[in-house]
Every structure is written in C-alpha cells, then in structure tokens.
Design a protein around this motif. Structure first.
Motif, PDB file in Angstrom:
ATOM      1  N   ARG A   1      -2.816   0.835  -6.676  1.00  0.00           N
ATOM      2  CA  ARG A   1      -3.927   1.251  -5.685  1.00  0.00           C
ATOM      3  C   ARG A   1      -3.246   0.579  -4.657  1.00  0.00           C
ATOM      4  O   ARG A   1      -2.760   0.049  -4.036  1.00  0.00           O
ATOM      5  N   SER A   2      -4.654   0.766  -4.582  1.00  0.00           N
ATOM      6  CA  SER A   2      -5.076  -0.594  -3.524  1.00  0.00           C
ATOM      7  C   SER A   2      -4.543  -2.192  -3.619  1.00  0.00           C
ATOM      8  O   SER A   2      -4.606  -2.927  -2.641  1.00  0.00           O
TER       9      SER A   2
ATOM     10  N   ALA B   1      -7.738  -0.105 -13.466  1.00  0.00           N
ATOM     11  CA  ALA B   1      -6.571  -1.093 -14.687  1.00  0.00           C
ATOM     12  C   ALA B   1      -6.323  -1.455 -15.554  1.00  0.00           C
ATOM     13  O   ALA B   1      -5.853  -0.790 -16.660  1.00  0.00           O
ATOM     14  N   LEU B   2      -7.303  -1.141 -16.113  1.00  0.00           N
ATOM     15  CA  LEU B   2      -8.065  -2.132 -17.640  1.00  0.00           C
ATOM     16  C   LEU B   2      -7.003  -0.906 -18.317  1.00  0.00           C
ATOM     17  O   LEU B   2      -6.863  -0.507 -19.299  1.00  0.00           O
TER      18      LEU B   2
ATOM     19  N   ARG C   1      -0.115   4.758  -7.814  1.00  0.00           N
ATOM     20  CA  ARG C   1       1.224   2.202  -7.191  1.00  0.00           C
ATOM     21  C   ARG C   1       1.159   2.796  -5.797  1.00  0.00           C
ATOM     22  O   ARG C   1       0.321   3.639  -4.624  1.00  0.00           O
ATOM     23  N   ARG C   2       0.580   1.733  -5.451  1.00  0.00           N
ATOM     24  CA  ARG C   2      -0.131   1.507  -4.009  1.00  0.00           C
ATOM     25  C   ARG C   2       0.418   1.983  -2.926  1.00  0.00           C
ATOM     26  O   ARG C   2       1.617   2.349  -2.476  1.00  0.00           O
ATOM     27  N   LYS C   3      -0.382   2.298  -1.976  1.00  0.00           N
ATOM     28  CA  LYS C   3       0.743   3.802  -0.747  1.00  0.00           C
ATOM     29  C   LYS C   3       0.333   1.800   0.374  1.00  0.00           C
ATOM     30  O   LYS C   3      -0.384   1.687   0.819  1.00  0.00           O
ATOM     31  N   SER C   4       1.331   1.883   1.151  1.00  0.00           N
ATOM     32  CA  SER C   4       1.843   1.589   2.045  1.00  0.00           C
ATOM     33  C   SER C   4       3.339   1.189   2.931  1.00  0.00           C
ATOM     34  O   SER C   4       3.404   2.632   2.086  1.00  0.00           O
TER      35      SER C   4
ATOM     36  N   ARG D   1      -4.764  -3.466   1.492  1.00  0.00           N
ATOM     37  CA  ARG D   1      -4.704  -4.154   0.163  1.00  0.00           C
ATOM     38  C   ARG D   1      -6.296  -4.783   0.088  1.00  0.00           C
ATOM     39  O   ARG D   1      -6.824  -4.929   0.520  1.00  0.00           O
ATOM     40  N   THR D   2      -6.845  -4.985  -1.341  1.00  0.00           N
ATOM     41  CA  THR D   2      -6.909  -5.610  -2.599  1.00  0.00           C
ATOM     42  C   THR D   2      -6.753  -7.373  -2.502  1.00  0.00           C
ATOM     43  O   THR D   2      -5.881  -6.961  -2.735  1.00  0.00           O
TER      44      THR D   2
END
Length: 436
Positions: free
Chosen positions: A25-26, A54-55, A80-83, A367-368
């Motif tokens: 994710r982020s 995620a857990l 999955r992370r968007k970037s 992003r995180t």
C-alpha cells in the motif's frame, strides 16, 4: 499457549517482534520492532491502518488463500504500492517468538504478472531452537516469467508436499509438527475496526469462539465467556465499570430466534440497577466493551489470540476514560500482544515510554514513514519535561530521522535469514535483485 516471559524478569515477549515491509500500500519500506503494547500515532491518512492491514493480510492469506486476501482488498493492484514505476513486487518479513524460547523468521514476496494474476516469487521460514540451531526450515524461490517459471525448493522435512506458485506454502507444510505453531500463531491474530451500529443490531446466535472484525457477534462471545471463562468476564466488567461509570454487568439476552446485549447500570435515585439493551447504549460504551473482549477473549485456551490490532482505540470515549483503557490494554499485553492506532493525547499521556512502544507514522510525499519517536522528543519524555500527549497536541511528535534513513536504505539480504542466491528476472526487473 500464552506469551512467554523473559527469564527472571517476568517481562512478556511479543509474539511479533519485528516487521519488515516492502511496497505494501503506502509503505515503500519499513523495518520496525514491536513490544507487547505498541501504539501507532499519526495524522489521518498517514498510513497507520496500512501497517495493521499488512499483518491482517498475512492472517487472511494463511487462513484462506492469497487470492481471497487480494479479492477482499480490491485485487493485487490495490495492495502493492502505487508510485512512479509501479513496483511489481511486495514483500513481508516477520520475526516471531514461539514456545520454549524458539524463534521463527517468516517471509514472502509476491509479484504481479504482466498479463494479470500473481506469483509467489519467494517464501521462506526458518525456526530456531533456544540456542540458535535451526530446527526446521523451507525455502522457495521462483525465477522466469509466464509459463516458464523455474522453482528452487528445499525443506528439512520429508516427504515435503510440492509448492504451488499462486499459494503460500506455510498452510501446506503446517501438517508437520515443526511448522504447526508458526502457522497457528500467524492465523491466531485478530484485527478490529469496531462498528457500534452493527453491534446494536439483533444477531443470529453462534458459537462465539472469536469476536468478528466489526464486533457484531458480541452477544455470542459474551455468552461463551459467561459459561467457559466467568473470571475473565468479571475482569472485563470491572474495567468497563471504570471506563463507563455505573455499568455493573453485561450479558446476552434472547429475542425470539435472535440475541443482543443487556447492560445493568446504576441510576441515581433508583433502588436497583436499570437494564438497557445494546440499542440504547452509546458508541463509546459498545466500543470499549468490544476492545476489552477482543484482548481477553481466549485466555487460558490452548490456542489463544496471539496478537490483537485495534483501529482508533479511543474513538467515542470520554478523555477521562482513556487511562482505564490503557491500563486494560497493558494488562492484556501480558498474555496477548496489542497494537493500536490512536489520535488521543490522553492515551499517550498514560504510556510508559520505557516499557511501551510508540511508533510515529508520517506521510512523506506518496509514502508512509514509521519510526520510533525522534531522540530530542524521547529525551524530553524521559526527563519529564513534557508528556507524549503534550507533544501530540503541539504536533511535535516526529519519527526519528536516523532510523527512517536506516529503513530507507535497508537491503533485504542483509537481514539474518539464509536466502538462496538467485538472479533478478523480468517480472521483478524494477526491483533490486535482493528485494524479492
């Protein structure tokens, strides 16, 4: 099995000691350590819920299947992370504490296929004895693309079932005793985003073994506790009475073929407590009860809940009740690891910064970032110059920059898990070779 205690200290050991994520994710990359009680603090939209999810993803994928875990989240593209560059892989790694001093490392990487679907690129589990010797392990690495996948597989048990490219292997190999506790522990994690509206509705009776995510089956869980673990229910009622003054008892009652909750509450001037059904109770009361049940629902069982994640624990609670809630969570953390997200200065004010973990979550660009409190703030807390709640009110809780930098440059094959040396492939070409 309850959480093990460190020798001589009686200090509980967290089931999940360390979490490393990549492109979930982020979260571009994070590597954090957890304690029996961990609080995630950050603004709305920073990514606190993504870390908990995620857990939860691991539990869902092991209990059911990767496909179902993706489907419930909108597909792999939503996970999955968007970037820029759209990384095709996401990966997770966990360090865990098992019984009798054993430890485990479990990790996997999943890649999206170019023409749809996904493949488990890598999956590994290593279980070690107290002295560090490897008790059991398996390693799976897949290279190639399309229909030309090449699988490298090894396991310490025999005969080991064959792995499948679209499924995690741990559920398959969990029939062997050496891997059973790892599987049981990861599937015995509960994650809660309690919904008072659902909790007020009349429910169809069920066994009540576990509280569901939104809390709707509370009446069945209360009935089961009343019968099997009355002491645990009494302790829950005692905490609820502190959080919601006047409440003395909660029980399941029937309405034809349905059930709901009934609360007994002292009312000024009344000779006897009045009774109220769930429909008449406040959001804060129902959420508080749900949280107390979530962290204590399987005490004393052979397979208790090993970790509980709670979204916005303080929602709808009066600030004066925050202290009692933290006390209840800390007591529960002796036997059940607790991770909670929060915006509440009152809850932070009750933290013991030496014993509890406070992770600050910030959004940086797209992003995180998750990291412990920065060193300046930590020194202020240790010398009682300010409280964590004070810093939150002033928006001065920041993640430690040095730790965030360490996480950003973490290389996955620098972690202490033996990995097979395989080259990068077309399907993970946008990642470094060691990232999958």
């Amino acid at each position: 099995m309850q959480q093990e205690a460190l020798p001589h200290t009686g200090t509980p050991v967290p089931f999940v000691a360390r979490v490393t994520l990549r492109n979930y994710r982020s979260i571009e990359q994070c590597d954090v350590r957890l304690r029996p009680l961990t609080l995630l603090v950050g603004r709305n939209g920073a990514g606190k819920s993504n870390f908990l999810d995620a857990l939860r993803f691991v539990t869902d994928a092991l209990q059911h299947s990767l496909q179902q875990a993706f489907n419930s989240r909108g597909g792999i593209a939503a996970v999955r992370r968007k970037s820029t560059g759209h990384p095709r892989n996401f990966a997770m790694r966990f360090e865990l504490a098992l019984a009798a001093g054993q430890t485990a490392v479990y990790r996997f990487a999943v890649a999206a296929r170019r023409l749809g679907g996904f493949v488990v690129r890598r999956e590994e589990a290593v279980i070690k004895e107290l002295g560090g010797d490897v008790l059991a392990s398996y390693h799976i690495v897949r290279t190639g693309k399309g229909e030309d996948l090449k699988t490298t597989f090894s396991a310490t048990v025999s005969p080991a079932p064959a792995p499948q490219s679209d499924r995690l292997y741990l559920p398959i190999i969990s029939g062997f005793p050496a891997f059973r506790e790892l599987y049981d522990g990861l599937t015995a994690m509960g994650f809660y985003n309690l919904n008072p509206e659902k909790m007020r509705e009349l429910q169809t009776p069920e066994h009540g073994e576990l509280l569901v995510r939104d809390g709707r089956n509370l009446p069945s869980v209360i009935a089961r506790l009343q019968q099997d673990e009355p002491a645990a229910l009494e302790r829950i009622e005692a905490y609820l009475a502190v959080i919601v003054p006047g409440v003395r008892k909660v029980e399941r009652i029937a309405h034809g073929g349905y059930e709901t909750l009934q609360f007994s509450q002292e009312v000024k001037g009344a000779a006897h407590p009045w009774t109220f059904e769930a429909l008449s109770m406040s959001d804060g009361t129902l959420r508080a009860l749900g949280i107390l049940i979530a962290v204590a629902q399987l005490l004393g069982r052979k397979r208790p809940v090993r970790l509980v994640g709670i979204e916005e624990a303080e929602t709808a609670l009066h600030p004066a009740a925050a202290g009692a809630l933290v006390d209840a969570l800390r007591e529960a953390a002796v036997h059940t690891q607790v991770i909670a997200t929060s915006h509440s200065p009152e809850i932070l004010d009750r933290l013991n910064i030496e014993a509890d973990t406070l992770l600050v979550v910030r959004a940086s660009g797209n992003r995180t970032v998750l990291a412990p409190v920065d060193r300046g703030s930590l020194e202020s807390l240790r010398h009682h110059l300010s409280t964590a709640g004070d810093l939150l009110r002033m928006d001065q809780l920041e993640p430690d920059a040095n730790d965030a930098l360490r996480q950003e440059h973490l290389r996955w094959n620098q972690l202490d898990l033996p990995v097979l040396d395989v080259p990068g492939t077309d399907e993970d070409e946008d990642e470094d070779e060691d990232d999958a």
